[in-house]
Design a protein around this motif. Structure first.
Motif, PDB file in Angstrom:
ATOM      1  N   ILE A 186     -13.922   8.858  11.221  1.00  0.00           N
ATOM      2  CA  ILE A 186     -13.415   7.811  12.108  1.00  0.00           C
ATOM      3  C   ILE A 186     -12.856   6.655  11.285  1.00  0.00           C
ATOM      4  O   ILE A 186     -13.545   6.118  10.415  1.00  0.00           O
ATOM      5  CB  ILE A 186     -14.528   7.287  13.040  1.00  0.00           C
ATOM      6  N   LEU A 187     -11.622   6.278  11.566  1.00  0.00           N
ATOM      7  CA  LEU A 187     -10.994   5.118  10.927  1.00  0.00           C
ATOM      8  C   LEU A 187     -11.093   3.931  11.876  1.00  0.00           C
ATOM      9  O   LEU A 187     -10.749   4.042  13.053  1.00  0.00           O
ATOM     10  CB  LEU A 187      -9.525   5.407  10.629  1.00  0.00           C
ATOM     11  N   VAL A 188     -11.550   2.780  11.360  1.00  0.00           N
ATOM     12  CA  VAL A 188     -11.673   1.576  12.181  1.00  0.00           C
ATOM     13  C   VAL A 188     -10.793   0.477  11.600  1.00  0.00           C
ATOM     14  O   VAL A 188     -11.029  -0.008  10.490  1.00  0.00           O
ATOM     15  CB  VAL A 188     -13.132   1.083  12.252  1.00  0.00           C
ATOM     16  N   GLY A 189      -9.768   0.073  12.340  1.00  0.00           N
ATOM     17  CA  GLY A 189      -8.920  -1.040  11.936  1.00  0.00           C
ATOM     18  C   GLY A 189      -7.986  -0.704  10.795  1.00  0.00           C
ATOM     19  O   GLY A 189      -7.915   0.438  10.316  1.00  0.00           O
ATOM     20  N   ASN A 197     -11.231  -7.096  15.147  1.00  0.00           N
ATOM     21  CA  ASN A 197     -12.418  -7.098  16.007  1.00  0.00           C
ATOM     22  C   ASN A 197     -13.360  -5.934  15.687  1.00  0.00           C
ATOM     23  O   ASN A 197     -13.766  -5.160  16.559  1.00  0.00           O
ATOM     24  CB  ASN A 197     -11.999  -7.047  17.486  1.00  0.00           C
ATOM     25  N   HIS A 198     -13.699  -5.828  14.402  1.00  0.00           N
ATOM     26  CA  HIS A 198     -14.530  -4.717  13.933  1.00  0.00           C
ATOM     27  C   HIS A 198     -15.891  -4.656  14.626  1.00  0.00           C
ATOM     28  O   HIS A 198     -16.380  -3.563  14.951  1.00  0.00           O
ATOM     29  CB  HIS A 198     -14.753  -4.840  12.423  1.00  0.00           C
ATOM     30  N   ILE A 199     -16.521  -5.806  14.799  1.00  0.00           N
ATOM     31  CA  ILE A 199     -17.886  -5.803  15.332  1.00  0.00           C
ATOM     32  C   ILE A 199     -17.931  -5.195  16.725  1.00  0.00           C
ATOM     33  O   ILE A 199     -18.866  -4.448  17.057  1.00  0.00           O
ATOM     34  CB  ILE A 199     -18.472  -7.240  15.350  1.00  0.00           C
ATOM     35  N   GLU A 200     -16.933  -5.476  17.551  1.00  0.00           N
ATOM     36  CA  GLU A 200     -16.876  -4.860  18.887  1.00  0.00           C
ATOM     37  C   GLU A 200     -16.841  -3.335  18.770  1.00  0.00           C
ATOM     38  O   GLU A 200     -17.478  -2.627  19.559  1.00  0.00           O
ATOM     39  CB  GLU A 200     -15.636  -5.344  19.641  1.00  0.00           C
ATOM     40  N   VAL A 201     -16.081  -2.837  17.789  1.00  0.00           N
ATOM     41  CA  VAL A 201     -16.000  -1.388  17.592  1.00  0.00           C
ATOM     42  C   VAL A 201     -17.341  -0.846  17.095  1.00  0.00           C
ATOM     43  O   VAL A 201     -17.815   0.199  17.561  1.00  0.00           O
ATOM     44  CB  VAL A 201     -14.876  -1.040  16.594  1.00  0.00           C
ATOM     45  N   ILE A 215     -17.644   6.792   9.000  1.00  0.00           N
ATOM     46  CA  ILE A 215     -16.811   5.665   9.421  1.00  0.00           C
ATOM     47  C   ILE A 215     -16.125   5.059   8.201  1.00  0.00           C
ATOM     48  O   ILE A 215     -16.786   4.641   7.246  1.00  0.00           O
ATOM     49  CB  ILE A 215     -17.660   4.598  10.136  1.00  0.00           C
ATOM     50  N   TYR A 216     -14.803   5.015   8.238  1.00  0.00           N
ATOM     51  CA  TYR A 216     -14.011   4.424   7.156  1.00  0.00           C
ATOM     52  C   TYR A 216     -13.335   3.148   7.653  1.00  0.00           C
ATOM     53  O   TYR A 216     -12.709   3.150   8.727  1.00  0.00           O
ATOM     54  CB  TYR A 216     -12.946   5.412   6.677  1.00  0.00           C
ATOM     55  N   ILE A 263     -10.320  10.625  14.120  1.00  0.00           N
ATOM     56  CA  ILE A 263     -10.172   9.632  15.188  1.00  0.00           C
ATOM     57  C   ILE A 263      -9.905   8.268  14.559  1.00  0.00           C
ATOM     58  O   ILE A 263     -10.540   7.901  13.566  1.00  0.00           O
ATOM     59  CB  ILE A 263     -11.453   9.549  16.056  1.00  0.00           C
ATOM     60  N   ALA A 264      -8.968   7.527  15.122  1.00  0.00           N
ATOM     61  CA  ALA A 264      -8.708   6.157  14.673  1.00  0.00           C
ATOM     62  C   ALA A 264      -8.939   5.201  15.840  1.00  0.00           C
ATOM     63  O   ALA A 264      -8.630   5.530  16.989  1.00  0.00           O
ATOM     64  CB  ALA A 264      -7.276   6.011  14.157  1.00  0.00           C
ATOM     65  N   ILE A 265      -9.486   4.037  15.514  1.00  0.00           N
ATOM     66  CA  ILE A 265      -9.743   3.011  16.532  1.00  0.00           C
ATOM     67  C   ILE A 265      -9.085   1.712  16.089  1.00  0.00           C
ATOM     68  O   ILE A 265      -9.417   1.168  15.031  1.00  0.00           O
ATOM     69  CB  ILE A 265     -11.251   2.765  16.727  1.00  0.00           C
TER      70      ILE A 265
END
Length: 348
Positions: A186-189, A197-201, A215-216, A263-265
């Motif tokens: 999973i890519l975040v940001g 807004n990383h913390i929300e994710v 999580i990357y 998955i990317a968020i």
């Protein structure tokens, strides 16, 4: 007859590829770049039609004197991101230059409208911006929603030009290998900017930390203090299932890394991270984002499947939709399409 075009910008990461494209496919004599310092200035100095202003009061005066002269001599002025307060002041004081100006909307330059702190500095800047944006003759973006926001917020009277502008947005051909990792990657940001807004994710991912996930989080660019906080939070919440990316990767290495993502968020509350989003969709990846941002409407209008972050899940079985995304991205974000869009802007 070809028109003389002046490009104004800072030395941002996607400028070298753009200059290279222009010099390869258009007459270099007709395109001059006057840039301010930035992270890619060493590479940009190699191009003969690029001039980069230096730091220091005298150097800045010389730079903007040359810019002012060129703005009057050129038939078109393309402003890559409306961030330079000196250029803003020139356009405010000399509104006749606005008519032949083209504002390439980057996102952050438009959404400054929402960053009100009600300070004197903010009010002065917005006073200048409101007059300039209202009078600017042309706006360049491929997100119609951003153009509509410019009309809504600043009553712009300029003409809309559809163009995705930079080579970072091009479809990337990549021969994807058979999936070798068992975890769901999973890519975040896309950066160490608080707008991710990383913390929300992280709070959403808390519900899945018992699953086989990795999580990357790219934190190469942005605020170092914010990056440090995100790393602490990520390790605390997810342990060895969390990995921060803090070192710059060469393009091919980064593309190889993205190919391993499932998955990317992207939890931005405005248009942002489009280069990464387009690349991931072109690689057939599942992308979650907010449904109230302008790029959501863009993707839906073009038949590209993206998913609402409020309905986050780990399901990656929508192969038909992923393949459909790849076909649409490949057709729209092609070099041929970009060159046609640019040719229309330079010749109209």
């Amino acid at each position: 007859m070809p028109k003389k075009v002046l490009h104004l910008s800072s030395c941002e990461k996607f400028l070298p590829g753009f200059v290279e494209l222009i010099n390869a496919h258009f007459d270099i004599i007709n395109h001059q770049f006057h840039l301010t310092v930035g992270p890619t200035q060493e590479r940009l100095q190699e191009f003969p039609n690029v001039k980069i202003g230096k730091k220091g009061i005298v150097s800045k005066f010389i730079h903007y004197a040359a810019v002012l002269f060129k703005m009057h001599k050129s038939q078109k002025i393309i402003i890559h991101g409306l961030f330079d307060n000196n250029v803003l002041l020139i356009l405010f004081c000399m509104p006749w230059l606005c008519k032949k100006s083209y504002w390439v909307i980057w996102g952050g330059d438009l959404y400054l409208y929402q960053d009100s702190d009600n300070s004197v500095k903010w009010r002065i800047r917005e006073f200048l911006r409101r007059r300039v944006i209202k009078n600017v003759g042309n706006l360049i973006t491929y997100i119609p929603g951003d153009f509509q926001l410019a009309k809504q917020w600043y009553a712009t009277r300029g003409t809309y030009h559809e163009c995705f502008m930079y080579t970072t947005n091009l479809y990337k051909e990549y021969q994807e290998q058979v999936k070798q990792h068992k975890s769901t990657n999973i890519l975040v940001g896309n950066s160490a900017d608080p707008s991710n807004n990383h913390i929300e994710v992280f709070e959403k991912l808390d519900n899945f930390k018992s699953k086989d996930i990795k999580i990357y989080v790219p934190l190469t660019y942005g605020n170092p203090d914010y990056a440090k906080m995100i790393i602490e939070q990520g390790k605390q919440r997810f342990g060895d299932k969390f990995e921060a990316l803090t070192d710059h990767m060469p393009f091919n290495q980064y593309l190889e890394f993205l190919a391993k993502i499932d998955i990317a968020i992207f939890n931005h509350k405005r248009q942002q991270a489009m280069g990464n989003t387009i690349t991931l969709l072109g690689l057939g990846k599942k992308v979650f984002m907010r449904s109230d941002v302008t790029q959501w409407c863009f993707f839906k209008t073009h038949g590209i499947a993206v998913w609402d972050i409020e309905e986050f899940n780990l399901n990656v079985c929508e192969r038909n939709q992923f393949e459909g995304n790849k076909s649409i991205i490949k057709a729209y974000f092609s070099e041929g399409s970009l060159l046609n869009q640019l040719a229309g802007i330079f010749s109209d």
